[in-house]
Motif scaffolding. Structure first.
Motif, PDB file in Angstrom:
ATOM      1  N   LEU A 273       0.149  -6.383  12.039  1.00 13.46           N
ATOM      2  CA  LEU A 273       0.838  -5.291  11.358  1.00 13.46           C
ATOM      3  C   LEU A 273       0.087  -3.985  11.582  1.00 13.46           C
ATOM      4  CD1 LEU A 273       1.665  -7.005   7.938  1.00 13.46           C
ATOM      5  CD2 LEU A 273       3.213  -6.631   9.867  1.00 13.46           C
ATOM      6  N   ALA A 274       0.814  -2.940  11.986  1.00 16.22           N
ATOM      7  CA  ALA A 274       0.187  -1.648  12.224  1.00 16.22           C
ATOM      8  C   ALA A 274       0.074  -0.865  10.924  1.00 16.22           C
ATOM      9  CB  ALA A 274       0.996  -0.855  13.242  1.00 16.22           C
ATOM     10  N   MET A 275      -0.937  -0.038  10.833  1.00 20.03           N
ATOM     11  CA  MET A 275      -1.086   0.860   9.691  1.00 20.03           C
ATOM     12  C   MET A 275      -0.077   1.988   9.847  1.00 20.03           C
ATOM     13  SD  MET A 275      -3.628  -0.474   7.950  1.00 20.03           S
ATOM     14  CE  MET A 275      -4.112   0.864   6.886  1.00 20.03           C
ATOM     15  N   THR A 276       0.803   2.162   8.886  1.00 22.31           N
ATOM     16  CA  THR A 276       1.835   3.188   8.961  1.00 22.31           C
ATOM     17  C   THR A 276       1.800   4.059   7.711  1.00 22.31           C
ATOM     18  OG1 THR A 276       3.479   1.719   7.971  1.00 22.31           O
ATOM     19  CG2 THR A 276       3.328   1.739  10.381  1.00 22.31           C
ATOM     20  N   GLY A 277       2.439   5.206   7.800  1.00 24.35           N
ATOM     21  CA  GLY A 277       2.535   6.112   6.655  1.00 24.35           C
ATOM     22  C   GLY A 277       1.291   6.954   6.468  1.00 24.35           C
ATOM     23  N   PRO A 278       1.311   7.844   5.485  1.00 28.14           N
ATOM     24  CA  PRO A 278       0.164   8.714   5.215  1.00 28.14           C
ATOM     25  C   PRO A 278      -1.048   7.916   4.751  1.00 28.14           C
ATOM     26  CG  PRO A 278       1.803   8.918   3.470  1.00 28.14           C
ATOM     27  CD  PRO A 278       2.434   8.100   4.546  1.00 28.14           C
ATOM     28  N   GLU A 279      -2.203   8.316   5.222  1.00 26.82           N
ATOM     29  CA  GLU A 279      -3.426   7.601   4.874  1.00 26.82           C
ATOM     30  C   GLU A 279      -3.820   7.862   3.418  1.00 26.82           C
ATOM     31  OE1 GLU A 279      -6.632   8.130   7.585  1.00 26.82           O
ATOM     32  OE2 GLU A 279      -5.431   7.670   9.369  1.00 26.82           O
ATOM     33  N   ALA A 280      -4.635   6.952   2.905  1.00 31.59           N
ATOM     34  CA  ALA A 280      -5.123   7.065   1.526  1.00 31.59           C
ATOM     35  C   ALA A 280      -6.609   6.739   1.507  1.00 31.59           C
ATOM     36  CB  ALA A 280      -4.353   6.110   0.614  1.00 31.59           C
ATOM     37  N   THR A 281      -7.268   7.094   0.443  1.00 32.74           N
ATOM     38  CA  THR A 281      -8.667   6.736   0.252  1.00 32.74           C
ATOM     39  C   THR A 281      -8.759   5.642  -0.810  1.00 32.74           C
ATOM     40  OG1 THR A 281      -8.935   8.461  -1.416  1.00 32.74           O
ATOM     41  CG2 THR A 281      -9.474   9.045   0.861  1.00 32.74           C
ATOM     42  N   ALA A 282      -9.850   4.904  -0.782  1.00 30.63           N
ATOM     43  CA  ALA A 282     -10.109   3.874  -1.790  1.00 30.63           C
ATOM     44  C   ALA A 282     -11.156   4.422  -2.756  1.00 30.63           C
ATOM     45  CB  ALA A 282     -10.596   2.586  -1.126  1.00 30.63           C
ATOM     46  N   LEU A 283     -10.771   4.670  -3.988  1.00 29.33           N
ATOM     47  CA  LEU A 283     -11.686   5.277  -4.958  1.00 29.33           C
ATOM     48  C   LEU A 283     -12.889   4.401  -5.246  1.00 29.33           C
ATOM     49  CD1 LEU A 283      -9.104   6.706  -7.540  1.00 29.33           C
ATOM     50  CD2 LEU A 283     -10.202   7.889  -5.626  1.00 29.33           C
ATOM     51  N   TRP A 284     -12.758   3.107  -5.014  1.00 35.13           N
ATOM     52  CA  TRP A 284     -13.821   2.167  -5.358  1.00 35.13           C
ATOM     53  C   TRP A 284     -14.751   1.854  -4.174  1.00 35.13           C
ATOM     54  CZ3 TRP A 284      -8.858   1.250  -4.206  1.00 35.13           C
ATOM     55  CH2 TRP A 284      -8.590   0.350  -3.182  1.00 35.13           C
ATOM     56  N   ASP A 285     -14.381   2.265  -2.948  1.00 33.17           N
ATOM     57  CA  ASP A 285     -15.158   1.915  -1.756  1.00 33.17           C
ATOM     58  C   ASP A 285     -14.922   2.990  -0.702  1.00 33.17           C
ATOM     59  OD1 ASP A 285     -16.266   0.866   0.582  1.00 33.17           O
ATOM     60  OD2 ASP A 285     -15.657  -1.189   0.133  1.00 33.17           O
ATOM     61  N   ALA A 286     -15.879   3.879  -0.548  1.00 34.60           N
ATOM     62  CA  ALA A 286     -15.707   5.020   0.357  1.00 34.60           C
ATOM     63  C   ALA A 286     -15.579   4.602   1.816  1.00 34.60           C
ATOM     64  CB  ALA A 286     -16.876   5.996   0.193  1.00 34.60           C
ATOM     65  N   ARG A 287     -16.055   3.405   2.171  1.00 36.51           N
ATOM     66  CA  ARG A 287     -16.039   2.973   3.570  1.00 36.51           C
ATOM     67  C   ARG A 287     -14.757   2.254   3.963  1.00 36.51           C
ATOM     68  NH1 ARG A 287     -19.560  -1.110   3.669  1.00 36.51           N
ATOM     69  NH2 ARG A 287     -19.542  -1.163   5.950  1.00 36.51           N
ATOM     70  N   LEU A 288     -13.979   1.816   2.977  1.00 39.44           N
ATOM     71  CA  LEU A 288     -12.838   0.951   3.277  1.00 39.44           C
ATOM     72  C   LEU A 288     -11.771   1.667   4.102  1.00 39.44           C
ATOM     73  CD1 LEU A 288     -11.266  -1.647   3.046  1.00 39.44           C
ATOM     74  CD2 LEU A 288     -10.504  -0.949   0.762  1.00 39.44           C
ATOM     75  N   ALA A 289     -11.375   2.851   3.695  1.00 41.32           N
ATOM     76  CA  ALA A 289     -10.322   3.565   4.423  1.00 41.32           C
ATOM     77  C   ALA A 289     -10.741   3.846   5.860  1.00 41.32           C
ATOM     78  CB  ALA A 289      -9.973   4.865   3.696  1.00 41.32           C
ATOM     79  N   HIS A 290     -12.014   4.170   6.057  1.00 42.91           N
ATOM     80  CA  HIS A 290     -12.505   4.426   7.413  1.00 42.91           C
ATOM     81  C   HIS A 290     -12.393   3.169   8.271  1.00 42.91           C
ATOM     82  CE1 HIS A 290     -14.907   6.042  10.683  1.00 42.91           C
ATOM     83  NE2 HIS A 290     -15.675   4.959  10.621  1.00 42.91           N
TER      84      HIS A 290
END
Length: 437
Positions: free
Chosen positions: A394-411
């Protein structure tokens, strides 16, 4: 001043008629903007007929210059001496009707609005909201800039807010009882907009005290921090329904119930309809009308995003599954109400969602409930999942978001570009659900 029935023919010849209408409008604007009767007025971009008329009025020789400086005091004197009008101001009123001092009007209007906003209100939430920077603009827009209409709207909003929270009361009934119109609080109606704006702004401390006064442990008012966690992409009626639900008010009370599995029986709520090991639906109507006291103090309640995962848990673990709540995507009013009730009753909420951008937004919102933590939703969990779910493309689609609990996760998710559905992690998640029963 009324426009005279007859105008001196000389004045009509000097300054009347359609040809000079634009010039008269420019002269009128000087006075309507609060311009002084004396002083000098500079007029530019004049055409021939306008230059000739101004020359005759001022007693000057006609000029071919496209601009002219008028000494208003001298012009007033010339008109009086000729017996045509007492002043240029008087002449303009004779020709086109009364002049209004727009500056004075604006000042008076501003004073009236300030006095309206400063009037005492019975409900503290309305008083606190009215001093915010956005309140005046919204109120003026809803009242179409009519101060009297705004005063009536505020009185109605004040009356409604004094009834809140109103556990289990349908919105139409609240509107009919308070305002005499069952539709007065429908989405988009001015009073409803004001009530929700004040309710949304109310601090959590005020909410808690009002909720306590009402004897309702299951209803919690909104706070700015909670509202920021609301899905901004949700339709406006859904966001409105969620706010009303936090005030205990029912809107479309049977829409999108919350799916649960093995929740401990609440106390004081009467007979329950669900069986251990079997999924059950709880409506917003039931949650708000019964305000159940859930027996979850110190217990862990798991929260997932997808109904499929809850169904898998019911099939494999049945009654041995830990308490599980499904948000079915971004939680709506029923889901949020139940999670608020569980949190207030002392539950430890552990939340999981898909590893995609909407999933991060869901967890961000859920973390607004006290005692809530992510469940297998860290960077290490995602990295491990990409190795064990190789068949998931599954591809990542849509506007990106951040994870408030883990700064490294979205990256990490952006770098790998792979979304991982919750169902693909069922074995690992069910291992947690079975061990913590």
């Amino acid at each position: 001043m009324r426009k005279p029935a007859t105008i001196d023919p000389r004045l009509q010849r000097l300054l009347g008629g359609d040809t000079l209408a634009a010039l008269r409008a420019r002269l009128r604007r000087h006075y309507e903007r609060g311009g002084a009767a004396g002083g000098v007025l500079h007029l530019g971009d004049l055409h021939g007929a306008e230059r000739e008329a101004l020359a005759l009025l001022s007693g000057r020789p006609a000029s071919s210059a496209r601009s002219l400086r008028l000494d208003l005091a001298q012009l007033d004197l010339a008109l009086r001496n000729a017996g045509i009008a007492t002043s240029l101001h008087d002449a303009l009123q004779q020709l086109d009707g009364p002049l209004t001092d727009r500056s004075a009007e604006r000042a008076a209007a501003q004073t009236a609005w300030q006095a309206l906003l400063a009037q005492p209100r019975a409900d503290a939430r309305l008083r606190d909201w009215l001093v915010t920077t956005s309140a005046a603009g919204l109120l003026k827009r809803l009242a179409h800039q009519d101060c009297a209409a705004a005063s009536a709207l505020l009185a109605q909003a004040d009356a409604v807010l004094q009834r809140l929270p109103a556990p289990g009361l349908p919105r139409a009934q609240l509107a009919a009882q308070t305002l005499g119109d069952a539709h007065a609080l429908d989405d988009g109606r001015p009073v409803a907009t004001l009530v929700l704006a004040a309710w949304r702004h109310a601090p959590a401390t005020l909410a808690a005290s009002r909720s306590s006064d009402a004897g309702d442990p299951g209803t919690e008012t909104d706070s700015p921090a909670q509202e920021e966690a609301t899905d901004p992409a949700a339709p406006a009626p859904e966001r409105s329904r969620d706010l009303w639900a936090r005030a205990g008010v029912l809107v479309n009370e049977l829409a999108r119930p919350v799916l649960v599995l093995n929740l401990p029986s609440p106390t004081g709520s009467g007979a329950l309809t669900w069986q251990p090991g079997e999924p059950a639906y709880l409506s917003l109507r039931w949650l708000l009308r019964h305000a159940p006291a859930w027996a979850v103090a110190g217990r862990t309640v798991y929260v997932c995003e997808n109904p499929n995962l809850l169904a898998i848990a019911a099939d494999r673990l049945g009654p041995q599954c830990a308490p599980l709540v499904c948000t079915d995507g971004m939680p709506a009013a029923a889901q949020r109400t139940l999670l608020q009730q569980l949190s207030q009753c002392g539950a430890r909420l552990r939340c999981h969602a898909d590893f995609d951008w909407p999933g991060l937004r869901i967890i961000n919102q859920l973390l607004s409930h006290p005692g809530t933590e992510p469940w297998c939703m860290g960077t290490a969990d995602y990295e491990a999942a990409t190795l064990t779910t190789s068949g998931s493309n599954l591809a990542m689609t849509g506007p990106e978001a951040t994870a408030l609990w883990d700064a490294r996760l979205a990256h990490a998710m952006h770098k790998r570009g792979r979304a991982i559905a919750e169902e693909a992690l069922a074995d690992r998640l069910l291992n947690h659900l079975s061990q913590t029963r």
